[in-house]
Scaffold this motif. Structure first.
Motif, PDB file in Angstrom:
ATOM      1  N   ASN A 162       5.181 -26.018  29.514  1.00  0.00           N
ATOM      2  CA  ASN A 162       6.242 -26.527  28.624  1.00  0.00           C
ATOM      3  C   ASN A 162       7.337 -25.471  28.514  1.00  0.00           C
ATOM      4  O   ASN A 162       7.352 -24.663  27.587  1.00  0.00           O
ATOM      5  CB  ASN A 162       5.671 -26.874  27.255  1.00  0.00           C
ATOM      6  CG  ASN A 162       6.660 -27.613  26.386  1.00  0.00           C
ATOM      7  OD1 ASN A 162       7.803 -27.864  26.779  1.00  0.00           O
ATOM      8  ND2 ASN A 162       6.247 -27.970  25.186  1.00  0.00           N
ATOM      9  N   PHE A 163       8.261 -25.489  29.492  1.00  0.00           N
ATOM     10  CA  PHE A 163       9.385 -24.558  29.501  1.00  0.00           C
ATOM     11  C   PHE A 163      10.547 -25.187  28.745  1.00  0.00           C
ATOM     12  O   PHE A 163      10.881 -26.351  28.961  1.00  0.00           O
ATOM     13  CB  PHE A 163       9.797 -24.252  30.938  1.00  0.00           C
ATOM     14  CG  PHE A 163      10.987 -23.343  31.060  1.00  0.00           C
ATOM     15  CD1 PHE A 163      10.829 -21.972  31.050  1.00  0.00           C
ATOM     16  CD2 PHE A 163      12.267 -23.861  31.194  1.00  0.00           C
ATOM     17  CE1 PHE A 163      11.926 -21.122  31.161  1.00  0.00           C
ATOM     18  CE2 PHE A 163      13.364 -23.034  31.313  1.00  0.00           C
ATOM     19  CZ  PHE A 163      13.189 -21.656  31.304  1.00  0.00           C
ATOM     20  N   LYS A 164      11.188 -24.407  27.851  1.00  0.00           N
ATOM     21  CA  LYS A 164      12.288 -24.931  27.055  1.00  0.00           C
ATOM     22  C   LYS A 164      13.496 -24.003  27.130  1.00  0.00           C
ATOM     23  O   LYS A 164      13.364 -22.788  26.974  1.00  0.00           O
ATOM     24  CB  LYS A 164      11.863 -25.075  25.586  1.00  0.00           C
ATOM     25  CG  LYS A 164      10.799 -26.126  25.332  1.00  0.00           C
ATOM     26  CD  LYS A 164      10.492 -26.215  23.839  1.00  0.00           C
ATOM     27  CE  LYS A 164       9.471 -27.303  23.535  1.00  0.00           C
ATOM     28  NZ  LYS A 164       9.185 -27.385  22.075  1.00  0.00           N
ATOM     29  N   THR A 166      16.607 -23.191  24.964  1.00  0.00           N
ATOM     30  CA  THR A 166      16.846 -23.432  23.541  1.00  0.00           C
ATOM     31  C   THR A 166      18.221 -23.022  23.038  1.00  0.00           C
ATOM     32  O   THR A 166      18.541 -23.265  21.871  1.00  0.00           O
ATOM     33  CB  THR A 166      15.780 -22.698  22.696  1.00  0.00           C
ATOM     34  OG1 THR A 166      15.811 -21.299  23.003  1.00  0.00           O
ATOM     35  CG2 THR A 166      14.389 -23.243  22.985  1.00  0.00           C
ATOM     36  N   VAL A 185      15.332 -18.901  25.972  1.00  0.00           N
ATOM     37  CA  VAL A 185      14.308 -19.748  26.581  1.00  0.00           C
ATOM     38  C   VAL A 185      12.994 -19.545  25.847  1.00  0.00           C
ATOM     39  O   VAL A 185      12.789 -18.538  25.164  1.00  0.00           O
ATOM     40  CB  VAL A 185      14.128 -19.443  28.087  1.00  0.00           C
ATOM     41  CG1 VAL A 185      15.392 -19.773  28.856  1.00  0.00           C
ATOM     42  CG2 VAL A 185      13.728 -17.987  28.307  1.00  0.00           C
ATOM     43  N   GLU A 186      12.099 -20.513  26.001  1.00  0.00           N
ATOM     44  CA  GLU A 186      10.807 -20.468  25.314  1.00  0.00           C
ATOM     45  C   GLU A 186       9.728 -21.043  26.222  1.00  0.00           C
ATOM     46  O   GLU A 186       9.952 -22.011  26.955  1.00  0.00           O
ATOM     47  CB  GLU A 186      10.877 -21.278  24.014  1.00  0.00           C
ATOM     48  CG  GLU A 186       9.564 -21.345  23.249  1.00  0.00           C
ATOM     49  CD  GLU A 186       9.665 -22.208  22.004  1.00  0.00           C
ATOM     50  OE1 GLU A 186       8.626 -22.408  21.345  1.00  0.00           O
ATOM     51  OE2 GLU A 186      10.782 -22.666  21.685  1.00  0.00           O
ATOM     52  N   ASN A 187       8.547 -20.452  26.166  1.00  0.00           N
ATOM     53  CA  ASN A 187       7.374 -20.994  26.841  1.00  0.00           C
ATOM     54  C   ASN A 187       6.439 -21.536  25.773  1.00  0.00           C
ATOM     55  O   ASN A 187       5.742 -20.783  25.096  1.00  0.00           O
ATOM     56  CB  ASN A 187       6.679 -19.912  27.672  1.00  0.00           C
ATOM     57  CG  ASN A 187       5.508 -20.464  28.471  1.00  0.00           C
ATOM     58  OD1 ASN A 187       5.111 -21.602  28.307  1.00  0.00           O
ATOM     59  ND2 ASN A 187       4.946 -19.633  29.335  1.00  0.00           N
ATOM     60  N   ALA A 188       6.452 -22.856  25.605  1.00  0.00           N
ATOM     61  CA  ALA A 188       5.620 -23.501  24.597  1.00  0.00           C
ATOM     62  C   ALA A 188       4.331 -24.046  25.196  1.00  0.00           C
ATOM     63  O   ALA A 188       3.592 -24.771  24.533  1.00  0.00           O
ATOM     64  CB  ALA A 188       6.403 -24.635  23.928  1.00  0.00           C
ATOM     65  N   LYS A 225       9.146 -16.295  23.329  1.00  0.00           N
ATOM     66  CA  LYS A 225      10.562 -16.636  23.352  1.00  0.00           C
ATOM     67  C   LYS A 225      11.312 -15.436  23.928  1.00  0.00           C
ATOM     68  O   LYS A 225      11.016 -14.299  23.575  1.00  0.00           O
ATOM     69  CB  LYS A 225      11.077 -16.958  21.952  1.00  0.00           C
ATOM     70  CG  LYS A 225      10.425 -18.182  21.318  1.00  0.00           C
ATOM     71  CD  LYS A 225      10.962 -18.416  19.912  1.00  0.00           C
ATOM     72  CE  LYS A 225      10.293 -19.636  19.277  1.00  0.00           C
ATOM     73  NZ  LYS A 225      10.799 -19.881  17.902  1.00  0.00           N
ATOM     74  N   ALA A 256      14.365 -27.092  36.362  1.00  0.00           N
ATOM     75  CA  ALA A 256      14.844 -27.536  35.048  1.00  0.00           C
ATOM     76  C   ALA A 256      16.360 -27.368  35.049  1.00  0.00           C
ATOM     77  O   ALA A 256      16.858 -26.259  35.261  1.00  0.00           O
ATOM     78  CB  ALA A 256      14.198 -26.721  33.930  1.00  0.00           C
ATOM     79  N   TYR A 258      20.247 -28.102  33.261  1.00  0.00           N
ATOM     80  CA  TYR A 258      20.921 -28.324  31.991  1.00  0.00           C
ATOM     81  C   TYR A 258      22.435 -28.254  32.198  1.00  0.00           C
ATOM     82  O   TYR A 258      22.927 -27.455  33.007  1.00  0.00           O
ATOM     83  CB  TYR A 258      20.510 -27.277  30.956  1.00  0.00           C
ATOM     84  CG  TYR A 258      19.023 -27.212  30.712  1.00  0.00           C
ATOM     85  CD1 TYR A 258      18.421 -27.990  29.731  1.00  0.00           C
ATOM     86  CD2 TYR A 258      18.218 -26.370  31.472  1.00  0.00           C
ATOM     87  CE1 TYR A 258      17.047 -27.938  29.506  1.00  0.00           C
ATOM     88  CE2 TYR A 258      16.838 -26.311  31.260  1.00  0.00           C
ATOM     89  CZ  TYR A 258      16.274 -27.094  30.278  1.00  0.00           C
ATOM     90  OH  TYR A 258      14.913 -27.036  30.065  1.00  0.00           O
TER      91      TYR A 258
END
Length: 265
Positions: A162-164, A166, A185-188, A225, A256, A258
């Motif tokens: 779950n790469f985000k 942010t 960025v965040e690794n959830a 994060k 990914a 954006y």
């Protein structure tokens, strides 16, 4: 001049360093620097580590498992095995664990990892090969132990990624320098990411203004994060633009993508 300010300290580079110990120039190398094992639940995985003595004296080495993580500045932190939620402690065994390595010789160390029945997350550790030298620390009076190692990841097949992305911020600085960009960025998920970054900038009429692809590899651990800072290839003039980001991931063709509207005043 490097355009990108990569805060991450890459584990691969750290453990690829050749260690030169203090007793008569003994030199020990360990390869590979990084091992990633993909596994199924309740399976057994095996691998090998090559340890080479490039020095002039025999050395006695012992394989020791440690946990590791990164602090808020991405500096490496080491822990006793079993302290981390992502530890390999209790899952990995080495053969041989201790051995004497003669000058110019190599030792193949085999390891076995038992994947848990319900592997909901990746496991990771660093395997240090320790050698106690004849040198004594002047302050403590204790023997000096030298270490060199390799990083091992155990990645279950059903792991959740779950790469985000942010957030983005462009800083104002006086001309003629290009504007700095900061990405959040965040690794959830429950497994680490290794990825590459590229971007394109188009103007209000969708004309390409600039593009750039960075060769640096980034890493982000689960539940982390991070911020990535880089300078645009050229200074943007006042106006409306779109910044199109692409994150390309290691060992997969997935990306990914954006598009972020930006305004330069």
């Amino acid at each position: 001049m490097r355009r990108i300010n990569k805060k991450y300290i890459l584990i691969v580079l750290l453990f690829f360093i050749i260690f030169v110990s203090t007793n008569a120039g003994a030199t020990v190398r360990v390869e590979p620097a990084r091992i990633i094992i993909n596994s199924l639940a309740r399976s057994r995985s095996t691998g090998t580590i090559e340890v080479v003595n490039k020095g002039e004296e025999a050395v006695e080495l012992t394989a020791v498992l440690n946990d590791w993580s990164l602090d808020e500045k991405d500096a490496l932190l080491f822990f006793e095995a079993g302290k981390s939620n992502y530890s390999l402690a209790g899952l990995i065994k080495f053969n041989p664990r201790s051995f004497i390595l003669q000058p110019g010789k190599k030792q193949i160390v085999r390891f076995t990892i038992n994947t848990p029945e319900n592997p909901e997350k990746e496991r990771r550790g660093v395997v240090f090969f320790e050698h106690e030298t004849d040198f004594t620390d002047a302050q403590t009076g204790s023997k000096v132990i030298t270490q060199i190692g390799t990083v091992i990841y155990l990645v279950p097949a059903d792991i959740k990624y779950n790469f985000k992305f942010t957030g983005l911020r462009i800083y104002k600085i006086p001309p003629p320098e290009p504007q700095p960009v900061v990405l959040s960025v965040e690794n959830a998920g429950t497994g680490h990411f290794r990825y590459y970054l590229s971007y394109r900038v188009v103007d209000s009429e969708n004309r390409l203004v600039m593009e750039e692809k960075f060769n640096e590899e980034f890493i982000i651990l689960p539940e982390y994060k991070r911020k990535i800072t880089f300078m645009l290839a050229e200074r943007l003039k006042p106006g409306d633009y779109k910044l199109m980001l692409q994150f390309s991931f290691y060992n997969t063709d997935k990306t990914a993508d954006y598009q972020i509207p930006i305004t330069i005043n």
